[in-house]
Design a protein around this motif. Structure first.
Motif, mmCIF file in Angstrom:
data_model
loop_
_atom_site.group_PDB
_atom_site.id
_atom_site.type_symbol
_atom_site.label_atom_id
_atom_site.label_comp_id
_atom_site.label_asym_id
_atom_site.label_seq_id
_atom_site.Cartn_x
_atom_site.Cartn_y
_atom_site.Cartn_z
ATOM 1 N N SER A 285 -88.684 53.896 -86.340
ATOM 2 C CA SER A 285 -89.818 54.718 -85.920
ATOM 3 C C SER A 285 -89.310 56.118 -85.609
ATOM 4 C CB SER A 285 -90.476 54.106 -84.677
ATOM 5 O OG SER A 285 -91.551 54.918 -84.238
ATOM 6 N N PHE A 286 -89.828 57.114 -86.333
ATOM 7 C CA PHE A 286 -89.354 58.488 -86.190
ATOM 8 C C PHE A 286 -90.241 59.272 -85.235
ATOM 9 C CE2 PHE A 286 -86.759 57.485 -89.743
ATOM 10 C CZ PHE A 286 -85.788 58.493 -89.862
ATOM 11 N N PRO A 312 -76.060 61.902 -91.218
ATOM 12 C CA PRO A 312 -75.376 63.191 -91.402
ATOM 13 C C PRO A 312 -76.071 64.087 -92.429
ATOM 14 C CG PRO A 312 -73.801 61.397 -91.395
ATOM 15 C CD PRO A 312 -75.152 60.776 -91.471
ATOM 16 N N VAL A 313 -76.688 63.482 -93.445
ATOM 17 C CA VAL A 313 -77.403 64.262 -94.453
ATOM 18 C C VAL A 313 -78.610 64.945 -93.832
ATOM 19 C CG1 VAL A 313 -78.623 64.165 -96.652
ATOM 20 C CG2 VAL A 313 -76.632 62.696 -96.263
ATOM 21 N N LEU A 314 -79.360 64.204 -93.026
ATOM 22 C CA LEU A 314 -80.515 64.785 -92.345
ATOM 23 C C LEU A 314 -80.082 65.884 -91.382
ATOM 24 C CD1 LEU A 314 -82.634 61.594 -91.493
ATOM 25 C CD2 LEU A 314 -83.070 63.275 -93.296
ATOM 26 N N THR A 315 -79.027 65.644 -90.677
ATOM 27 C CA THR A 315 -78.533 66.629 -89.711
ATOM 28 C C THR A 315 -78.180 67.946 -90.413
ATOM 29 O OG1 THR A 315 -77.658 64.880 -88.301
ATOM 30 C CG2 THR A 315 -76.784 67.085 -87.968
ATOM 31 N N THR A 316 -77.534 67.860 -91.563
ATOM 32 C CA THR A 316 -77.119 69.054 -92.298
ATOM 33 C C THR A 316 -78.318 69.776 -92.910
ATOM 34 O OG1 THR A 316 -74.996 68.033 -92.835
ATOM 35 C CG2 THR A 316 -75.687 69.900 -94.186
ATOM 36 N N LEU A 317 -79.210 69.038 -93.553
ATOM 37 C CA LEU A 317 -80.349 69.665 -94.220
ATOM 38 C C LEU A 317 -81.342 70.290 -93.236
ATOM 39 C CD1 LEU A 317 -81.162 67.036 -97.020
ATOM 40 C CD2 LEU A 317 -80.027 69.243 -97.285
ATOM 41 N N LEU A 318 -81.544 69.627 -92.114
ATOM 42 C CA LEU A 318 -82.524 70.118 -91.136
ATOM 43 C C LEU A 318 -81.909 71.044 -90.097
ATOM 44 C CD1 LEU A 318 -84.535 66.820 -90.440
ATOM 45 C CD2 LEU A 318 -85.301 68.811 -91.729
ATOM 46 N N ARG A 319 -80.584 71.034 -90.059
ATOM 47 C CA ARG A 319 -79.890 71.783 -88.999
ATOM 48 C C ARG A 319 -80.458 71.372 -87.647
ATOM 49 N NH1 ARG A 319 -79.430 77.950 -91.504
ATOM 50 N NH2 ARG A 319 -78.224 77.349 -93.379
ATOM 51 N N SER A 323 -80.917 61.578 -83.038
ATOM 52 C CA SER A 323 -80.456 60.561 -82.083
ATOM 53 C C SER A 323 -81.176 59.249 -82.355
ATOM 54 C CB SER A 323 -80.710 61.018 -80.646
ATOM 55 O OG SER A 323 -82.086 61.274 -80.437
ATOM 56 N N VAL A 324 -80.440 58.162 -82.193
ATOM 57 C CA VAL A 324 -80.982 56.836 -82.471
ATOM 58 C C VAL A 324 -80.847 55.956 -81.242
ATOM 59 C CG1 VAL A 324 -80.855 54.807 -83.949
ATOM 60 C CG2 VAL A 324 -80.326 57.068 -84.896
ATOM 61 N N ASN A 328 -85.760 53.400 -82.608
ATOM 62 C CA ASN A 328 -86.420 54.679 -82.446
ATOM 63 C C ASN A 328 -85.470 55.814 -82.800
ATOM 64 O OD1 ASN A 328 -88.963 53.650 -81.312
ATOM 65 N ND2 ASN A 328 -87.690 53.038 -79.586
ATOM 66 N N VAL A 329 -85.934 56.744 -83.631
ATOM 67 C CA VAL A 329 -85.145 57.887 -84.085
ATOM 68 C C VAL A 329 -85.858 59.172 -83.667
ATOM 69 C CG1 VAL A 329 -84.133 59.051 -86.071
ATOM 70 C CG2 VAL A 329 -84.369 56.559 -86.080
ATOM 71 N N THR A 330 -85.107 60.067 -83.059
ATOM 72 C CA THR A 330 -85.672 61.356 -82.629
ATOM 73 C C THR A 330 -84.940 62.481 -83.351
ATOM 74 O OG1 THR A 330 -86.210 60.469 -80.444
ATOM 75 C CG2 THR A 330 -86.164 62.878 -80.681
ATOM 76 N N ILE A 331 -85.701 63.383 -83.937
ATOM 77 C CA ILE A 331 -85.143 64.556 -84.593
ATOM 78 C C ILE A 331 -85.572 65.782 -83.811
ATOM 79 C CG2 ILE A 331 -85.074 65.941 -86.696
ATOM 80 C CD1 ILE A 331 -85.744 63.450 -88.273
ATOM 81 N N ARG A 332 -84.622 66.538 -83.283
ATOM 82 C CA ARG A 332 -84.922 67.743 -82.503
ATOM 83 C C ARG A 332 -83.939 68.844 -82.804
ATOM 84 N NH1 ARG A 332 -83.407 64.146 -78.288
ATOM 85 N NH2 ARG A 332 -85.523 64.221 -77.450
ATOM 86 N N ASN A 333 -84.337 70.087 -82.526
ATOM 87 C CA ASN A 333 -83.439 71.222 -82.721
ATOM 88 C C ASN A 333 -82.392 71.258 -81.614
ATOM 89 O OD1 ASN A 333 -86.391 72.642 -83.748
ATOM 90 N ND2 ASN A 333 -84.619 72.617 -85.124
#
Length: 333
Positions: A285-286, A312-319, A323-324, A328-333
């Motif tokens: 769940s994102f 790591p691919v998401l981290t690089t592309l999205l800058r 965190s997992v 549950n997965v959270t994507i933040r700046n």
């Protein structure tokens, strides 16, 4: 229609048995009602059927028609009787001799009179893999990793088309106007006649169950709903199993179902589209909390990589930071 004499009725039955195509629709329906209610000399009908059976050249121990009807009436459940008899009647006109119809009916009756164990079968997709199956009614289903689908073997004999889903499944339902297809989850029940949709139960420790309709139409029921909720293609109905809140939104349905393909190609896709597809692929769940790059579009390909290899691919592309915690997965700046 009512015949003027017994002779007229017998003449109609002879034509009905030998070649019903020469009768009008009302005459055919009348003969069917007469046979169903046994308002005819059964000895005459029995002899007629035996005569036609003899023309087929097939040797068989054919029981008397009276015994056939007794067996059918005694052994077929009242709620199913009309369906069974209608199924038998549909054979008339296909076979050259109608006696084959009644022999088939007797076979069904004998089968029903014997104890038949209805078994429950389970289909399971191992974690990290995707399973593709075909159900006895012709429905195709893809199961996401760790998902399970169960159904009764009665589906093979034309009984109710009902399955239980634990996890996520993508369905291409075989059309059958007389037998709707039902998917039972923990809180939701999805009913369809023939359509394409994705469904996910809350067995992944996710606090939601949802249905995404790609083609056709479905109706969804869940606790507290007075009448079924109808969906049209491109809609997603999501039930939060903790708050009991329900949301109905318009989505790109194709992104919810392409987790089942071996290789996923993202071409100029939004962050939300990628998160949606990866969430279904890896049962996560994102939660997107980006203050910048929200409108950024990305191109990438995902094959057999594990989710840990994708991070790591998401981290690089999205800058951004990924965190997992559990599922549950959270994507933040």
């Amino acid at each position: 229609m009512t015949p003027d004499s017994e002779e007229t009725l017998q003449a109609l039955l002879v034509r009905f048995v030998r070649d019903r195509s020469g009768l009008t629709l009302s005459q055919q329906r009348y003969c069917e009602r007469v046979i169903d209610s046994r308002q005819v000399d059964m000895r005459f009908l029995d002899g007629l059927l035996e005569e036609e059976w003899g023309k087929t050249g097939v040797e068989a121990d054919q029981p008397k028609l009276e015994a056939i009807w007794c067996e059918i009436e005694r052994n077929i459940d009242v709620r199913k009787r009309a369906v069974r008899l209608n199924a038998i009647k549909r054979w008339i006109g296909v076979a050259a001799a109608a006696c084959a119809v009644f022999v088939a009916g007797y076979t069904v009756s004998r089968f029903m009179s014997e104890p038949v164990a209805v078994e429950t079968r389970s289909l399971l997709a191992a974690h990290g893999s995707i399973g593709e199956f075909e159900l006895p009614d012709g429905t195709r289903v893809w199961l996401n990793g760790g998902s399970m689908l169960t159904y009764d073997t009665g589906m093979m004999a034309g009984d109710e088309r009902s399955v239980r889903l634990n996890g996520e499944g993508y369905f291409e339902v075989s059309h059958d106007s007389e037998r709707p297809f039902r998917v039972n989850m923990n809180d939701m029940v999805v009913e369809v006649h023939g359509t394409v949709f994705d469904a996910r139960s809350s067995s992944y420790n996710l606090a939601e169950e949802d249905v995404i309709l790609e083609e056709g139409s479905v109706s969804v029921t869940y606790p507290g709903l007075r009448k079924p909720q109808m969906l049209v293609p491109g809609q997603r109905l999501c039930l939060n199993t903790k708050s009991r809140q329900v949301t109905l939104t318009s989505v790109n349905a194709s992104y919810y179902g392409n987790w089942r393909t071996p290789k996923i190609v993202f071409d100029n896709a939004t962050v939300e589209e990628i998160a949606t597809t990866l969430g279904r692929r890896y049962n996560m769940s994102f939660n997107i909390r980006l203050t910048c790059n929200q409108d950024k579009r990305l191109s990438m390909t995902v094959g057999n990589e594990t989710f840990e290899e994708v991070i790591p691919v998401l981290t690089t592309l999205l800058r951004a930071r990924v965190s997992v915690e559990g599922r549950n997965v959270t994507i933040r700046n």
